[in-house]
Design an enzyme around this catalytic site. Structure first.
Site, PDB file in Angstrom:
ATOM      1  N   ASP A 170     -37.207  26.911  11.016  1.00 15.01           N
ATOM      2  CA  ASP A 170     -37.841  25.596  11.254  1.00 15.01           C
ATOM      3  C   ASP A 170     -39.001  25.501  10.287  1.00 15.01           C
ATOM      4  OD1 ASP A 170     -35.924  25.929  13.244  1.00 15.01           O
ATOM      5  OD2 ASP A 170     -37.312  25.502  14.909  1.00 15.01           O
TER       6      ASP A 170
ATOM      7  N   HIS B  33     -30.710  20.997  12.874  1.00  9.98           N
ATOM      8  CA  HIS B  33     -31.721  21.234  14.179  1.00  9.98           C
ATOM      9  C   HIS B  33     -32.292  19.963  14.632  1.00  9.98           C
ATOM     10  CE1 HIS B  33     -35.635  23.116  15.307  1.00  9.98           C
ATOM     11  NE2 HIS B  33     -34.865  24.267  15.705  1.00  9.98           N
TER      12      HIS B  33
ATOM     13  N   HIS C 134     -36.921  33.309  13.861  1.00  9.79           N
ATOM     14  CA  HIS C 134     -38.156  33.414  14.514  1.00  9.79           C
ATOM     15  C   HIS C 134     -37.862  33.615  15.898  1.00  9.79           C
ATOM     16  CE1 HIS C 134     -37.001  29.216  14.587  1.00  9.79           C
ATOM     17  NE2 HIS C 134     -38.165  28.871  15.432  1.00  9.79           N
TER      18      HIS C 134
ATOM     19  N   HIS D 286     -44.218  27.113  10.164  1.00  7.11           N
ATOM     20  CA  HIS D 286     -43.907  26.752  11.486  1.00  7.11           C
ATOM     21  C   HIS D 286     -44.924  27.622  12.297  1.00  7.11           C
ATOM     22  CE1 HIS D 286     -41.429  25.349  14.344  1.00  7.11           C
ATOM     23  NE2 HIS D 286     -40.961  26.448  14.956  1.00  7.11           N
TER      24      HIS D 286
ATOM     25  N   ASP E 101     -34.390  28.913  20.967  1.00  6.73           N
ATOM     26  CA  ASP E 101     -33.634  28.216  20.567  1.00  6.73           C
ATOM     27  C   ASP E 101     -32.699  28.866  19.268  1.00  6.73           C
ATOM     28  OD1 ASP E 101     -35.867  27.220  19.307  1.00  6.73           O
ATOM     29  OD2 ASP E 101     -34.840  25.333  18.504  1.00  6.73           O
ATOM     30  N   HIS E 102     -33.367  29.821  18.704  1.00  6.09           N
ATOM     31  CA  HIS E 102     -32.734  30.873  17.657  1.00  6.09           C
ATOM     32  C   HIS E 102     -32.426  32.097  18.093  1.00  6.09           C
ATOM     33  CE1 HIS E 102     -33.788  27.537  14.581  1.00  6.09           C
ATOM     34  NE2 HIS E 102     -34.680  27.236  15.537  1.00  6.09           N
TER      35      HIS E 102
ATOM     36  N   HIS F 198     -38.587  31.976  18.647  1.00  5.36           N
ATOM     37  CA  HIS F 198     -38.245  30.712  19.581  1.00  5.36           C
ATOM     38  C   HIS F 198     -36.783  30.809  20.239  1.00  5.36           C
ATOM     39  CE1 HIS F 198     -41.801  27.969  17.862  1.00  5.36           C
ATOM     40  NE2 HIS F 198     -42.193  28.881  18.760  1.00  5.36           N
TER      41      HIS F 198
END
Length: 319
Positions: free
Chosen positions: A213, A271, A63, A143, A67-68, A65
């Site tokens: 997530d 995570h 996705h 999410h 941090d990914h 975000h």
């Protein structure tokens, strides 16, 4: 048995810390690599653990975000600087495609290799790739923005020919592949030898599911029934379920409940929220409910074993 394992490049959430990089891991089978998520610093981790970019052709982004995916454009840029000339396939949520394409056009407009973007836009599980090793399915998750998990299902191999039968029936080398693929054999005098008398079943296939997530989606328990290795969002400890609900994540206890429901072989927690100074606090809730649980950590390699394999159920080490 053919090697099939994952290496954790990063298992933290939101931002890098002194203990954890953000989300990224590498699936490896028979020397072919598949990257899942590409958080900040992923390319450094990729090099640190001895991987070679020539073995990597497919990257899966869950996705949009940071941090990914914040490490992705840097990783692609480095591949260009290294002179890569083979296409790279990226599977990612449709909403991320125009954002990434703008970055590619700006930072690496003269890349010598094709960067092929495959948008995922589905409200139900959908097959996104089928190659010589795996059938790979994207699983819509729960999410705050469109997010997908990924299920890697090993393709069945050939049957195993019984060595003594080759001599007994004078089977020529040219017929062995046909028999391994399920065919019968006809002897010189016309006798048909059934395949079941000549072979043993193929090696059992294995599977790996990456779910991060997300809130736990119990409806997937049937689809993932018997999965050999499950990586599940475990951002919070059980005591912080309110935060998990608020931010559409899962607690380690909820991850264990899901693993138990789908009868997974092993559960990997990851995570982690940076609010915790000791990852064991996250493990405690889960392992009481689902004993075959372990924490992920950078550099950890987890072999994916089928449930009939001998030896310890959980096996991991660092490169």
């Amino acid at each position: 048995m053919v090697d099939f394992d994952i290496t954790i490049l990063g298992c933290g959430s939101a931002k890098p810390t002194l203990r954890h990089y953000t989300s990224s891991q590498v699936v490896k089978r028979s020397g072919t690599l598949y990257m899942i998520d590409c958080g900040e610093g992923a390319q450094r981790q990729f090099q640190r653990y001895g991987f070679h970019e020539g073995q990597l052709e497919n990257i899966f982004i869950s996705h949009a975000h940071g941090d990914h995916c914040l490490g992705l454009i840097g990783f692609l840029s480095s591949l260009s600087l290294n002179g890569r000339n083979r296409n790279m396939n990226l599977y990612l949520p449709a909403e991320l495609v125009p954002i990434l394409q703008a970055q590619i056009d700006f930072f690496i407009p003269h890349a010598a290799f094709g960067i092929l973007l495959h948008p995922i836009d589905s409200q139900k599980p959908i097959r996104i790739l089928s190659d010589e090793h795996f059938d790979i399915t994207a699983l819509p998750l729960q999410h705050r923005i469109p997010c997908y998990g990924f299920l890697f299902e090993e393709k069945p191999g050939n049957r195993h020919i019984i060595a003594d039968c080759i001599k007994q029936y004078n089977i020529p080398r040219s017929q062995i592949k046909h028999i391994q693929q399920g065919g019968d054999f006809t002897t010189a005098d016309g006798q048909v030898i059934p395949n079941a008398c000549l072979t043993t079943p193929p090696t059992p296939t294995r599977s790996y599911a990456y779910l991060s997530d997300t809130r736990p989606i119990m409806e997937y328990a049937e689809l993932l029934h018997g999965v050999d290795l499950l990586y599940h969002d475990s951002t919070y400890a059980g005591a912080d379920q309110k935060l998990a609900v608020q931010y559409d994540h899962s607690t380690s206890l909820e991850a264990a409940m899901f693993a138990e429901k789908c009868q997974a072989g092993q559960l990997l927690l990851g995570h982690y929220s940076s609010r915790y100074h000791n990852d064991l606090y996250i493990l405690e809730d889960a392992i009481r409910l689902f004993p075959h649980t372990m924490l992920t950590d950078e550099g950890m390699i987890v072999p994916i074993l089928d449930k009939t394999a001998q030896g310890p159920l959980i096996s991991s080490w660092k490169r």
